[in-house]
Each structure stands twice: as C-alpha cells, then as structure tokens.
Design an enzyme around this catalytic site. Sequence first.
Site, PDB file in Angstrom:
ATOM      1  N   ASP A  69       0.491  -7.481   1.900  1.00 21.76           N
ATOM      2  CA  ASP A  69       0.894  -6.318   1.666  1.00 21.76           C
ATOM      3  C   ASP A  69       2.616  -6.218   1.861  1.00 21.76           C
ATOM      4  O   ASP A  69       2.725  -5.187   2.131  1.00 21.76           O
ATOM      5  CB  ASP A  69       0.364  -5.773   2.958  1.00 21.76           C
ATOM      6  CG  ASP A  69       0.141  -4.426   2.760  1.00 21.76           C
ATOM      7  OD1 ASP A  69       0.456  -3.563   2.061  1.00 21.76           O
ATOM      8  OD2 ASP A  69       0.646  -3.062   4.213  1.00 21.76           O
ATOM      9  N   SER A  77       4.412   2.764   8.193  1.00 22.16           N
ATOM     10  CA  SER A  77       4.703   1.351   7.141  1.00 22.16           C
ATOM     11  C   SER A  77       5.579   1.112   6.241  1.00 22.16           C
ATOM     12  O   SER A  77       6.267   1.993   5.854  1.00 22.16           O
ATOM     13  CB  SER A  77       3.350   1.905   6.895  1.00 22.16           C
ATOM     14  OG  SER A  77       2.206   1.614   6.823  1.00 22.16           O
ATOM     15  N   HIS A 131       0.513  -1.162  -0.007  1.00 23.01           N
ATOM     16  CA  HIS A 131       0.274   0.168   0.020  1.00 23.01           C
ATOM     17  C   HIS A 131       0.788   1.602   0.499  1.00 23.01           C
ATOM     18  O   HIS A 131       0.221   2.725  -0.390  1.00 23.01           O
ATOM     19  CB  HIS A 131      -0.940   0.141   1.058  1.00 23.01           C
ATOM     20  CG  HIS A 131      -0.459   0.191   2.458  1.00 23.01           C
ATOM     21  ND1 HIS A 131       0.158  -0.700   3.431  1.00 23.01           N
ATOM     22  CD2 HIS A 131      -0.307   1.153   3.217  1.00 23.01           C
ATOM     23  CE1 HIS A 131       0.122  -0.239   4.154  1.00 23.01           C
ATOM     24  NE2 HIS A 131       0.523   1.039   4.270  1.00 23.01           N
TER      25      HIS A 131
END
Length: 499
Positions: free
Chosen positions: A257, A341, A227
């Site tokens: 992910d 992230s 993402h």
Amino acid sequence: MDEKEKNLNENSENESTPKREVEETLHTKDSSQPVQETPIVEGVTPEGEKFAGATEEAAEASSTNAFFEEASSKEPEPARPAPGPRRPNAAGGGTIPPNRVNNGGGGSGNQPPKRNKHLLGYFLTALIGVIIGGLIIFFVAWDNGDNADTTSNSNNKPTKVEKVSVNTTSDVTKAVDKVQDAVVSVLNYQSSSSLDGTTSSEKEASSGSGVIYKKVNGKAYIVTNNHVVADANKLEVTFTNGKKSEAKLLGTDEWNDLAVLEIDDKNVSTVAAFGDSDSLKLGEPAIAIGSPLGTEFSGSVTQGIISGLNRAVPVDTNGDGTEDWEADVIQTDAAINPGNSGGALINIEGQVIGINSMKISMENVEGISFAIPSNTVEPIIEQLETKGEVERPSLGVSLRDVDTIPETQQKNILKLPDSVDYGAMVQQVVSGSAADKAGLKQYDVIVELNGEKVTNSMTLRKILYGNDVKIGDKVKVKYYRDGKEQSTDIKLEAAKTTT
C-alpha cells in the site's frame, strides 16, 4: 445666710461636683481687703502658709492622692468653672482656692492651673494612640476605596482582558517542527461525466496525506499510500502554507500500500528524515501528522504511543472482499482518521518511523491504528522512484486456500490425508514460469516453502516477498499430489508486474 453664701450654694448645685471632697481649712486675709492673686503652691495657702491642721507631708499628699483617685475613675470629671464669690472660712475669713481640672486644662479666674508631669505622660500616650489609629483608618479607607473603584469599574465598564503569551516548548513541539512542513495533502481527481454523457470533468474524488522525503535536481519526492492515489486522473499536492502543485505518479505497490509522487521543488522548504523502525520500543511516544477529513484540517497533530510491533494484519488488496495479504505494521493509539492515510508517524526525535495506512473501524474498538514501518518503506519507495514498480520473486502460479475447499473435495479430488487440512492449492500454472520449470501442476497443494510452513496463500506470499529470499535464489517446495508428499527446488524469477 447672707447673699454671697446663697449665690455660692446655687452655683455649686448647678455644677457637677466630685463625689469625694477634700475639706481644707483656708487662711485668708481680711475680707475687706483686696485679694492679691499669687501662684498656687502644693500644701500652702495663697499667702504661702500651710493648710490649717495639716503637716507638710499631709499637705503635699492631699493634692497627689486626689489626682490619682480622679484619674482612675471611669469617666473624666468635667472642668469646673471659676469659683463664685469668696466666702469666709471657719476661722472667720479668707478665700476658697480654685478646683483643679483632671485633664490639666485651664483654672479659675486669672490663675492658671499647675501642670503635672504624670498628666503630660498620659497626654503624650493618648496623642500617639490617636496618630496610630488615624493611620489605620486612613489605610483601611484607602483599600476600601480601591475595591470600590474596582467594583465600580466592573459594573460600569467592560472588563479588560489581558492576553498572556506563553512560550511553551517541549520535545513534542520540537519533533513536530522538524517534520510538519514536509507533510502535505494529496488530492485525487477523477473523471466525472454529466448525466447525459455529453461532457466530462475532473472532480476531487478523495484526499489523503503524503510525506516529502527527498529533494534533488529541482524535483521533490513524496511517499503516500497506494489507496490514496488509486484510479486518479490527476493528482495535486497542497502544502501547509496553502500553495499547490500538480504531482506525477511514479509507481505503486499494492501489496504494501505504497506509492511515490514527483513534484517541482519550488514550494518545498522541509524534507523529512526516516528513523529506524526496528529499534522501536513499546510505550515510546508516537506522533501522527496528516490531513484528517481533508485539507480543512491539514497539518493536524495527534499523539499516542507505540502500542504493538510486528503486527500481521490481513488486508484485501484488490477489493474483491477476500483477504489476500498480511501487512506487517506498527500499532499505535495516536488518532488516525480518513485523510491521515499516507501521512507521517514520527518519533520524539522528529524522524519518520512509519507511514500511516489504516485503522480498525468498529463500534466497540477505539485507538487501534496501523502504520507501515519505515524499514519496510525505504527499499520499496527506492524501487518505485527509479523503476516504477517493485521487483519481487514469483512462482508463476495462481493459488486458492485449502480451508476454502469443501471437505469432500479435499478427500475425493485432492486426496489429502486426514492430518492435512491446510496449505495453498495451485489453481493454475503460468507457462514458462519458475513453477512450470520446476514441474508443479494444477491441484498440487503446497505445504512448505524454503523451510517455513505454508498454511494458506497469504503466508506463501509473506515468505516469498520477505527479506530472506530474493530473485535468483533456489528454494525447496514441499507439496502433496494425489495424497502423496513430494518436494522440488524452484529458482525464483522476477514477477512480470507489481500485481
């Protein structure tokens, strides 16, 4: 009273006299003869005779007793001046001997007083006391002077602040030192058109973090989240020293992910090492490194513990608002914020045990963040690096969860028994797929795969993409068709794409 006695009485009244007087009878020479001054001897007259009416012992004691009585008085007696004119004694003539001074000072006329050994002792004691007292006063004054100087300086001059340098090294600082330079910021640039649509440009749309895990043949490889790089027209990496490098996207895996980037290694100084996420224990230290809220806070370090293992967290991989995957993750209370992230979750040895991925963001929730375990990451990024995608087994069907189907349709169309209110319904079968070859059809409800219960499409994917099965394996499938339970064997094939 003759004139001499009158003067003597007047002089005696003007001087302070001792309260106690010792009457002594003096033997003198004829007053008409000149007086020859001789040294005074205790208990005798100046002529060497005993005091009249006194024994030797009494004569000697008279002087000693008078001295001690005067020395014990509270206030010292002032010294008397030399006596006035001589007056005759009771015997008809002679002179009066001079009075002694209690402190051993001078005498009368030209005749010096006799020194006393007791008086010398008192004098030495007093002298020592004066010296000690003087030293005490000197040091007290010195100390007060220092304090006064300090106060004066503090009032008149700015206080000088000394910088103290402390070399603090701990297991945490050592762990961070090993990995910090291997954690980078990842910038996602996307096309942006002008209002009139005539021009377009690339602008930074989002940012995240990444971890350099490999350096070989002039290239370096970075793992980050899918993402973080999604929909990017251009990717750029910023190092801890501020230098930048353009990055190439090698592959992504939306189910876990993950994504892999390739860069030139000229600015790469540190490569992170992976640890064993299967050996983690609840409560052991966990340290998150990344760029929360963008490059302004790049290299931020937060510390926590391992809060949970083997957590299954439902996620929406395609952004349609429906949870279609369960991520197996590590739970930690180390602070992870937007921008973290793709960064590293490390153990106390400085090894990467997870890739930070997400957090629960709710008003009444604090300290619940998740990372993809390193043992899940390693085999996936290896495939992304070499193949650009992850090869996974596929049935070749599209699915829908039974619990989303109205109960009347479960009874009338699927004809499921009352005891079955779960499973994954086949919406469509891809022609020529493994499922097609095994005879599966539309509206079949799969309730078991490879011996494990299937409650919905999410659990079916977890079984299919797990480590227990691989491409080419034959697995048994149980399903309901027209209300009857059936089974078949399916030979698993590779999925055509990562999605």
